[in-house]
Scaffold this motif. Structure first.
Motif, mmCIF file in Angstrom:
data_model
loop_
_atom_site.group_PDB
_atom_site.id
_atom_site.type_symbol
_atom_site.label_atom_id
_atom_site.label_comp_id
_atom_site.label_asym_id
_atom_site.label_seq_id
_atom_site.Cartn_x
_atom_site.Cartn_y
_atom_site.Cartn_z
ATOM 1 N N UNK A 144 51.475 61.499 44.554
ATOM 2 C CA UNK A 144 51.578 60.443 43.536
ATOM 3 C C UNK A 144 50.985 60.427 42.214
ATOM 4 N N UNK A 145 49.927 61.058 42.182
ATOM 5 C CA UNK A 145 49.212 61.073 40.838
ATOM 6 C C UNK A 145 49.797 62.161 39.993
ATOM 7 N N UNK A 177 46.585 56.934 32.749
ATOM 8 C CA UNK A 177 46.543 56.144 34.195
ATOM 9 C C UNK A 177 45.711 56.673 35.078
ATOM 10 N N UNK A 178 45.650 58.075 35.204
ATOM 11 C CA UNK A 178 44.735 58.743 36.132
ATOM 12 C C UNK A 178 43.387 58.500 35.525
ATOM 13 N N UNK A 179 42.847 58.623 34.612
ATOM 14 C CA UNK A 179 41.700 58.610 33.915
ATOM 15 C C UNK A 179 41.226 57.303 34.110
ATOM 16 N N UNK A 186 52.019 52.106 43.805
ATOM 17 C CA UNK A 186 53.587 52.735 43.314
ATOM 18 C C UNK A 186 53.800 51.624 42.217
ATOM 19 N N UNK A 187 53.856 52.327 40.934
ATOM 20 C CA UNK A 187 54.482 51.664 39.754
ATOM 21 C C UNK A 187 55.340 52.573 39.115
ATOM 22 N N UNK A 190 56.103 56.351 36.901
ATOM 23 C CA UNK A 190 56.502 57.802 37.768
ATOM 24 C C UNK A 190 57.293 58.419 36.915
ATOM 25 N N UNK A 191 57.268 59.681 36.627
ATOM 26 C CA UNK A 191 58.133 60.621 35.927
ATOM 27 C C UNK A 191 57.784 61.849 36.236
#
Length: 280
Positions: free
Chosen positions: A34-35, A42-44, A52-53, A57-58
């Motif tokens: 997912x990451x 977003x990860x940082x 789940x957004x 997601x791409x």
């Protein structure tokens, strides 16, 4: 009837327990997958999570890897070559050594086996400098061969094959000799098929270790076209940490070879690991 119902209930509870354990074990894999679909910011900000957004997601991270802006496919190819060469050569050589220590009686046999056990207790970091000097003297620096050759004959596979071969029936050796088979022929035609579970178990462990190996290739390899996947992915990071999304996407892609290897050899894995310690 009561004992039968009790057995069914215990089986259901045991299955449910393993299902719950399996779900918890798959959480990290689901989180990293997912990451890999999220942007670096977003990860940082939130780290790896299970949110789940859909709007975040791409496949941009994967397209960055595959569009040629990095040497990702070259690193992937190098890792595959090193893993295959290291695994096949290690299985061949260590199985012959372990088989010889288990089947044949010769002078200093116990001394040789004792040396194998001693080498097993020596940390790899202690012999890094001698191996580095040896690799440099052989002219193997910054080559794929130098990244795996010093560790081809490892003590742990020798010990494992020796333990497994100790439990093989000796009558087959005598029957093959009576039929005129040579000692090399006995190993390849008679004993090697019997050692299939051991080969499968060691293939998974050796391939996994070679695929994830980081320290020694980092010391030996220099040019970008010779880097392995773990080292190549580490070069994508910057002091600002703005490429973690690409790093995670590359890590997800790196899981598939080992996963496929385990799927193909899993039915032999447990059998080989347990049978190898039956007889010492």
């Amino acid at each position: 009837m009561k004992p039968k119902k009790k057995w069914k209930l215990s089986s259901i509870l045991l299955i449910l327990l393993f299902v719950v354990i399996g779900i918890f074990a798959l959480f990290p894999l689901f989180a990293i997958t997912l990451g890999s679909l999220k942007p670096s910011t977003e990860i940082m900000r939130y780290g790896l999570n299970l949110k789940l957004q859909a709007d975040l997601l791409s496949l941009d991270n994967y397209s960055y890897l595959f569009n040629g802006e990095t040497d990702y496919f070259i690193w992937y190819k190098n890792s595959i070559i090193i893993t295959i060469a290291s695994t096949l050569s290690c299985l061949l050589l260590t199985s012959m050594v372990g088989y010889g220590l288990a089947v044949y009686d010769f002078r200093l046999k116990n001394v040789v086996f004792g040396l194998v056990l001693i080498v097993m207790m020596i940390p790899v970091e202690i012999i890094m400098l001698p191996l580095y000097k040896l690799t440099m003297s052989l002219g193997l620096m910054d080559t794929l061969v130098g990244a795996f050759l010093p560790f081809v004959v490892a003590p742990i596979p020798i010990f494992f094959f020796r333990q497994y071969a100790s439990g093989l029936p000796r009558d087959l050796l005598d029957a093959a000799r009576v039929d005129g088979c040579t000692e090399i022929g006995i190993f390849f035609r008679v004993m090697m098929p019997l050692m299939t579970p051991a080969f499968s178990s060691m293939a998974i462990l050796q391939a996994l270790g070679s695929w994830n190996n980081f320290l020694w290739p980092l010391i030996v390899l220099r040019s970008s076209e010779n880097l392995t996947l773990p080292i190549g992915l580490s070069t994508l990071l910057t002091p600002y940490g703005n490429n973690y999304d690409v790093l995670i996407a590359g890590s997800v892609m790196a899981i598939f070879p080992v996963l496929l290897l385990y799927i193909f050899f899993q039915r032999y894995f447990i059998e080989g690991m347990t049978a190898g310690g039956v007889k010492g």
